[in-house]
Design a protein around this motif. Structure first.
Motif, PDB file in Angstrom:
ATOM      1  N   GLU A   1       0.801   4.129  -2.915  1.00  9.74           N
ATOM      2  CA  GLU A   1       0.296   5.459  -2.572  1.00  9.74           C
ATOM      3  C   GLU A   1       1.365   6.547  -2.574  1.00  9.74           C
ATOM      4  N   THR A   2       2.628   6.186  -2.670  1.00 15.23           N
ATOM      5  CA  THR A   2       3.718   7.149  -2.529  1.00 15.23           C
ATOM      6  C   THR A   2       4.259   7.572  -3.892  1.00 15.23           C
TER       7      THR A   2
ATOM      8  N   ASP B   1       0.839  -1.205   0.000  1.00 13.64           N
ATOM      9  CA  ASP B   1       0.000   0.000   0.000  1.00 13.64           C
ATOM     10  C   ASP B   1       0.870   1.251   0.000  1.00 13.64           C
ATOM     11  N   TYR B   2       1.960   1.217   0.770  1.00 14.18           N
ATOM     12  CA  TYR B   2       2.889   2.352   0.810  1.00 14.18           C
ATOM     13  C   TYR B   2       3.481   2.601  -0.575  1.00 14.18           C
TER      14      TYR B   2
END
Length: 75
Positions: free
Chosen positions: A29-30, A25-26
């Motif tokens: 989303e980054t 997820d990181y």
């Protein structure tokens, strides 16, 4: 090693261990192009992303080209 594409991530995320889910997820989303080189914690010192700029020089038939590439890895 995990292979795949983040474009399929919304459909596949339900089959992943919670710790791996947090890391992926990181990544999804980054925007790593906006981050400076360095260490970015995801879960304290136990899990983090290491962002670095790699400079590559390529010489082909007397023409020299330099390319910068952003790279991130999870540790």
């Amino acid at each position: 090693m995990i292979t795949g594409s983040l474009k399929h991530w919304p459909d596949e995320r339900h089959f992943v261990h919670p710790l791996l889910l947090k890391a992926l997820d990181y990544l999804a989303e980054t925007d790593f192009d906006k981050l400076e080189d360095g260490k970015y914690p995801i879960q304290g010192d136990e899990m983090y992303a290491q962002v670095m700029t790699i400079q590559k020089t390529c010489i082909v038939r007397g023409f020299q080209s330099r390319r910068r590439r952003r790279s991130a890895r999870l540790l």
